[in-house]
Structure formats: C-alpha cells, structure tokens
Design a protein around this motif. Structure first.
Motif, PDB file in Angstrom:
ATOM      1  N   HIS A   7      -3.548   6.497   2.850  1.00 53.23           N
ATOM      2  CA  HIS A   7      -3.902   5.719   1.672  1.00 53.23           C
ATOM      3  C   HIS A   7      -5.347   5.257   1.811  1.00 53.23           C
ATOM      4  O   HIS A   7      -5.768   4.873   2.902  1.00 53.23           O
ATOM      5  N   GLN A  10      -9.334  -0.313   0.514  1.00 54.20           N
ATOM      6  CA  GLN A  10     -10.090  -0.990  -0.531  1.00 54.20           C
ATOM      7  C   GLN A  10     -10.926  -2.090   0.108  1.00 54.20           C
ATOM      8  O   GLN A  10     -10.402  -2.914   0.855  1.00 54.20           O
ATOM      9  N   THR A  12     -12.808  -5.541   0.145  1.00 51.48           N
ATOM     10  CA  THR A  12     -12.363  -6.764  -0.493  1.00 51.48           C
ATOM     11  C   THR A  12     -13.491  -7.755  -0.649  1.00 51.48           C
ATOM     12  O   THR A  12     -14.259  -7.973   0.269  1.00 51.48           O
ATOM     13  N   SER A  34      -5.534  -1.422   3.286  1.00 53.10           N
ATOM     14  CA  SER A  34      -4.671  -0.507   2.543  1.00 53.10           C
ATOM     15  C   SER A  34      -3.225  -0.888   2.855  1.00 53.10           C
ATOM     16  O   SER A  34      -2.969  -1.786   3.656  1.00 53.10           O
ATOM     17  N   ILE A  35      -2.298  -0.170   2.267  1.00 56.95           N
ATOM     18  CA  ILE A  35      -0.885  -0.447   2.481  1.00 56.95           C
ATOM     19  C   ILE A  35      -0.486  -0.178   3.932  1.00 56.95           C
ATOM     20  O   ILE A  35       0.483  -0.738   4.428  1.00 56.95           O
ATOM     21  N   ASP A 104       1.448  -5.701  -1.256  1.00 55.33           N
ATOM     22  CA  ASP A 104       1.225  -4.954  -2.492  1.00 55.33           C
ATOM     23  C   ASP A 104       0.560  -5.831  -3.547  1.00 55.33           C
ATOM     24  O   ASP A 104      -0.382  -5.406  -4.225  1.00 55.33           O
ATOM     25  N   ASN A 105       1.021  -7.049  -3.674  1.00 60.10           N
ATOM     26  CA  ASN A 105       0.432  -8.002  -4.624  1.00 60.10           C
ATOM     27  C   ASN A 105      -1.024  -8.297  -4.256  1.00 60.10           C
ATOM     28  O   ASN A 105      -1.898  -8.338  -5.115  1.00 60.10           O
ATOM     29  N   LEU A 107      -3.090  -6.327  -2.595  1.00 57.88           N
ATOM     30  CA  LEU A 107      -3.880  -5.130  -2.885  1.00 57.88           C
ATOM     31  C   LEU A 107      -4.208  -4.997  -4.371  1.00 57.88           C
ATOM     32  O   LEU A 107      -5.289  -4.528  -4.731  1.00 57.88           O
ATOM     33  N   ARG A 108      -3.280  -5.426  -5.219  1.00 57.72           N
ATOM     34  CA  ARG A 108      -3.541  -5.376  -6.674  1.00 57.72           C
ATOM     35  C   ARG A 108      -4.651  -6.327  -7.083  1.00 57.72           C
ATOM     36  O   ARG A 108      -5.288  -6.132  -8.120  1.00 57.72           O
ATOM     37  N   HIS A 109      -4.907  -7.375  -6.276  1.00 55.10           N
ATOM     38  CA  HIS A 109      -5.943  -8.349  -6.601  1.00 55.10           C
ATOM     39  C   HIS A 109      -7.312  -8.010  -6.026  1.00 55.10           C
ATOM     40  O   HIS A 109      -8.268  -8.739  -6.252  1.00 55.10           O
TER      41      HIS A 109
END
Length: 110
Positions: A7, A10, A12, A34-35, A104-105, A107-109
């Motif tokens: 994956h 990202q 930050t 990442s995840i 996951d939450n 990473l969405r931010h």
C-alpha cells in the motif's frame, strides 16, 4: 532501496506522535503512514528487527480521530544528518480489529 510495499504511504501534515505503549516514552513522530506501515523520525536510534508496542497519537487531539494502538517491527534504520536523530521504517504486525478501524479513519484524514 527495493520498495516492497503493498500500500502506498501517505505523507501527513497532521502531527502524529508515537509513544511506547508500556513505558509511555515518546519515540518520535510519524513522517508517512499506510495501512501496513509507517516511517518514524525518532529522537533516539532504533534497532533493526526490534518490535515495539506503541500508540500513534494525533497532536493536538482532533475530534473524531482516536489514537491507534499497534505492534510494529523495525525493518530499517538510518541515522539523521545530525547524528542525534534517526529515521526508521516499521511494518505493522499486530493490529486489533477496532484499532484497524481507527487507523483507517486516521488515513482518511491525511
């Protein structure tokens, strides 16, 4: 370096501090995430193949974002330019189902 990530990581702009789950000691801050892994900028050297149990904590706290508790294995470590810091890459090896939802939450931010 051979990139074997499954994956993409990202970067930050959100500051994520990393704390040892057992001692509470600050280990550093997340540079990318990442995840399944993260890169840490640490105040102290990190041993390759060391396993840490830690908390990823948004700083300052943000509504709707929970800290994430996980276990991670250090895959690589490099000294910083000033020899007082270190860069280290971690693979997440232990993540409970509820903590995966928090990650996951987070990473969405990013």
């Amino acid at each position: 370096m051979d990139d074997r990530r499954q994956h993409s990581r990202q970067n930050t702009e959100l500051q994520l501090e990393v704390f040892d789950l057992n001692s509470g000691q600050r280990l550093g801050r997340v540079v990318d995430l990442s995840i399944d892994g993260f890169m840490l900028f640490s105040d102290t050297p990190v041993d390759v193949d060391s396993v840490i149990e830690c908390r990823l904590v948004p700083a300052p706290p943000l509504d709707g974002l929970e800290e994430v508790k996980l276990g991670a294995d250090c895959l690589w470590s490099r000294p910083g330019a000033d020899d007082g810091h270190c860069w280290a890459g971690f693979h997440i090896i232990d993540l409970a189902e509820d903590q995966a939802a928090h990650l996951d939450n987070l990473l969405r931010h990013l």
